[in-house]
Design an enzyme around this catalytic site. Sequence first.
Site, short mmCIF file in Angstrom:
data_model
loop_
_atom_site.label_atom_id
_atom_site.label_comp_id
_atom_site.label_asym_id
_atom_site.label_seq_id
_atom_site.Cartn_x
_atom_site.Cartn_y
_atom_site.Cartn_z
N ARG A 21 -29.37 -44.15 -6.28
CA ARG A 21 -28.21 -43.37 -6.76
C ARG A 21 -27.72 -42.45 -5.64
O ARG A 21 -28.27 -42.42 -4.54
CB ARG A 21 -28.61 -42.55 -7.99
CG ARG A 21 -29.63 -41.48 -7.63
CD ARG A 21 -29.99 -40.64 -8.83
NE ARG A 21 -30.55 -39.38 -8.38
CZ ARG A 21 -31.22 -38.55 -9.15
NH1 ARG A 21 -31.43 -38.86 -10.42
NH2 ARG A 21 -31.68 -37.41 -8.68
N GLY A 22 -26.69 -41.67 -5.98
CA GLY A 22 -26.21 -40.59 -5.10
C GLY A 22 -25.81 -41.09 -3.71
O GLY A 22 -25.25 -42.16 -3.53
N ASN B 230 -33.19 -41.38 3.58
CA ASN B 230 -32.28 -40.59 2.74
C ASN B 230 -33.00 -39.94 1.57
O ASN B 230 -32.56 -38.89 1.08
CB ASN B 230 -31.15 -41.50 2.24
CG ASN B 230 -30.43 -40.91 1.04
OD1 ASN B 230 -29.55 -40.06 1.19
ND2 ASN B 230 -30.84 -41.30 -0.17
N LEU C 259 -39.82 -17.87 -2.61
CA LEU C 259 -41.19 -18.07 -2.13
C LEU C 259 -42.22 -17.30 -2.97
O LEU C 259 -43.31 -17.81 -3.25
CB LEU C 259 -41.30 -17.67 -0.65
CG LEU C 259 -42.63 -17.99 0.02
CD1 LEU C 259 -42.90 -19.49 0.04
CD2 LEU C 259 -42.67 -17.44 1.44
N ALA C 260 -41.82 -16.11 -3.41
CA ALA C 260 -42.74 -15.28 -4.21
C ALA C 260 -43.12 -15.97 -5.52
O ALA C 260 -44.18 -15.69 -6.09
CB ALA C 260 -42.11 -13.92 -4.50
N ASN C 261 -42.25 -16.85 -6.01
CA ASN C 261 -42.51 -17.54 -7.29
C ASN C 261 -42.90 -19.01 -7.11
O ASN C 261 -43.04 -19.74 -8.09
CB ASN C 261 -41.25 -17.51 -8.17
CG ASN C 261 -40.73 -16.11 -8.36
OD1 ASN C 261 -41.51 -15.17 -8.46
ND2 ASN C 261 -39.42 -15.96 -8.40
N ASN D 204 -31.49 -20.97 2.95
CA ASN D 204 -30.85 -20.77 1.65
C ASN D 204 -31.83 -20.09 0.69
O ASN D 204 -33.03 -20.43 0.70
CB ASN D 204 -30.42 -22.13 1.09
CG ASN D 204 -29.26 -22.01 0.13
OD1 ASN D 204 -28.66 -20.94 0.00
ND2 ASN D 204 -28.94 -23.09 -0.55
N TYR E 283 -37.45 -26.50 1.00
CA TYR E 283 -36.44 -27.52 1.33
C TYR E 283 -35.87 -27.29 2.74
O TYR E 283 -35.78 -28.23 3.54
CB TYR E 283 -35.32 -27.43 0.28
CG TYR E 283 -34.22 -28.45 0.44
CD1 TYR E 283 -34.41 -29.78 0.06
CD2 TYR E 283 -32.96 -28.08 0.93
CE1 TYR E 283 -33.39 -30.71 0.19
CE2 TYR E 283 -31.94 -29.01 1.06
CZ TYR E 283 -32.15 -30.32 0.69
OH TYR E 283 -31.14 -31.23 0.81
P1 NAD Z 1 -30.35 -37.61 -5.39
O1 NAD Z 1 -31.38 -36.78 -6.06
O2 NAD Z 1 -29.14 -38.00 -6.18
O3 NAD Z 1 -31.02 -38.97 -4.83
C1 NAD Z 1 -32.23 -38.97 -4.13
C2 NAD Z 1 -32.90 -40.30 -4.35
O4 NAD Z 1 -34.16 -40.25 -3.65
C3 NAD Z 1 -33.22 -40.58 -5.82
O5 NAD Z 1 -32.79 -41.87 -6.17
C4 NAD Z 1 -34.73 -40.45 -5.88
O6 NAD Z 1 -35.33 -41.27 -6.87
C5 NAD Z 1 -35.13 -40.86 -4.47
N1 NAD Z 1 -36.48 -40.39 -4.16
C6 NAD Z 1 -37.01 -39.16 -4.39
N2 NAD Z 1 -38.31 -39.15 -4.05
C7 NAD Z 1 -38.62 -40.38 -3.59
C8 NAD Z 1 -39.81 -40.98 -3.11
N3 NAD Z 1 -40.96 -40.30 -3.05
N4 NAD Z 1 -39.77 -42.28 -2.72
C9 NAD Z 1 -38.62 -42.98 -2.79
N5 NAD Z 1 -37.46 -42.46 -3.26
C10 NAD Z 1 -37.46 -41.18 -3.65
O7 NAD Z 1 -29.96 -36.82 -4.07
P2 NAD Z 1 -28.65 -36.91 -3.16
O8 NAD Z 1 -27.78 -35.75 -3.50
O9 NAD Z 1 -28.07 -38.27 -3.18
O10 NAD Z 1 -29.30 -36.59 -1.72
C11 NAD Z 1 -29.69 -37.60 -0.80
C12 NAD Z 1 -30.20 -36.93 0.45
O11 NAD Z 1 -29.21 -36.05 0.98
C13 NAD Z 1 -31.44 -36.05 0.23
O12 NAD Z 1 -32.29 -36.16 1.35
C14 NAD Z 1 -30.86 -34.66 0.13
O13 NAD Z 1 -31.80 -33.67 0.48
C15 NAD Z 1 -29.73 -34.75 1.14
N6 NAD Z 1 -28.66 -33.75 0.93
C16 NAD Z 1 -27.87 -33.77 -0.18
C17 NAD Z 1 -26.85 -32.81 -0.31
C18 NAD Z 1 -25.92 -32.79 -1.50
O14 NAD Z 1 -25.02 -31.93 -1.54
N7 NAD Z 1 -26.03 -33.68 -2.47
C19 NAD Z 1 -26.68 -31.83 0.67
C20 NAD Z 1 -27.53 -31.85 1.78
C21 NAD Z 1 -28.50 -32.82 1.92
#
Ligand code: NAD
Length: 470
Positions: A240-241, A309, A318-320, A369, A375
């Site tokens: 997804r995403g 990705n 961090l405190a929590n 952040n 993260y």
């Molecule tokens: P999302 O949560 O929609 O998708 C992430 C996908 O990664 C999911 O399908 C999830 O099942 C998969 N995933 C999680 N853990 C996994 C594992 N252990 N093994 C295999 N797959 C795993 O997130 P997104 O918004 O599409 O983000 C994608 C990437 O972009 C991430 O690395 C995120 O940190 C980065 N990112 C996103 C944004 C944003 O605004 N959406 C901003 C900065 C960075």
Amino acid sequence: MADRYLHWTNTRPGRLLSRRLGLPRPLPLHRWSAERPVLDGADILHLTAVPPRDAGAHTKELTAALEGSGLPVRTDDGGAGGGTAGGDARQPDRHAAVVVDATGVRTTAELRRLHELLHPRLRSVAECGRLVVLGARPDDADHHQAAAQQALEGFVRSLAKETGGGRTAQLLRLAPGAGPADAESTLRFLLSPKSAYVSGQVIEIGPPAAGAPSSSEAAAGLDREHPLQGRTALVTGSARGIGASVAATLARDGAHVLCLDVPQAGDELARVAEDLGGTALPLDITADDAGERIAAALPPGGLDVLVHNAGITRDRKLANMKAELWDQVLEVNLASVLRTTDRLLAEGALNRGTGRVVATASIAGIAGNVGQTNYAASKAGIIGLVRSLAPRAAAEHGVTVNAVAPGFIETKMTAAVPFFIREAGRRMNSHSQGGLPVDVAETTAWLAGPASSTVNGQVVRVCGQSLLGA
Ligand code: NAD
């Protein structure tokens, strides 16, 4: 999630009211589509600030590289005019882009040429048009050249903030030994609608590895529509995403895509893989043997493109924050990336010459952040990994290593953010709007392309020039 404000400000009453109240007025960005694959505007205007050494060959190479944009390239507009090609181009009286070659600028006095060239022409750049300055790497042995070339960075970043109307501005720096032909694939990307949400970036172009072709030579033999034809790509977290969009974009460019995600996302993953004619690989990337299992799933031709990705957030101050929330995020976002990359490189699974690793950082890893110490640490770690590994991976394995650093991207993740924080994240950038998954996907596809071997060790933000970490 739909951006209703963007829609409203582009209706007649919305335009009037937002102008009167001084509210941000985002413009719908021109993104790539098969129907509208080229920037609006008549032409690319190519200007030279100061002729560089061996100006003739340099300018010829640059003109040839600019022609990859699909628009006519002009070197003269008679002083301050607009576009000249006419025809059926949208916004035919404006330039689609202005490219200023400032590689020859070595003194503060010569910087003034940027003002002379761009001041009279900024109003003749089309909406969603491009400004690109070509510079040289600041020279450690010449502080006058270094001052002048570093000045270009402040200039371009400010220009990107001022220009508005969906336009972008970037600085493309040539490293010693690199020429304009090595910037071909990057210019093609920056001068296309594919880079709609990339702005204010400084990207360095290196020389090709010994014996390897320049970007222009590599591009010459390519099927332009399908530059990844015959290549294999693997995208983690692609159920997804952003990951699903990256997988679809690499498939559009001709790659066979292995779509990897956790077994719990198996149904969604199977659908995504089927839709793009790829292969589903249900696997938790944190498994100790993930590298071996990926290698075992590869076709006999090996792997060309590895996109890290998959990512998670577990936000708490961090405190929590319990230790397991720290561990989960560092494990998925960073440790597994290090482990699988090491494993696949050691096995020689990534193909020499066409091998590309694209990792996913975040502007949180640059700016930090609240609630995201885990993260942001993991994403800053990605940047460290890219910068350190890139030169060695190129020298030892013929593989490039780069990162994308997304800003606010419209996904399920950001739709869940509380309204006021979401609105702030969306508007606090030069385009006053969030990006789309496809913006990250297009940037990944450029870095993954066979003609991009001269782009290595770069972290490219896909954030509309977000104020965070700017
Ligand atoms: P999302 O949560 O929609 O998708 C992430 C996908 O990664 C999911 O399908 C999830 O099942 C998969 N995933 C999680 N853990 C996994 C594992 N252990 N093994 C295999 N797959 C795993 O997130 P997104 O918004 O599409 O983000 C994608 C990437 O972009 C991430 O690395 C995120 O940190 C980065 N990112 C996103 C944004 C944003 O605004 N959406 C901003 C900065 C960075």
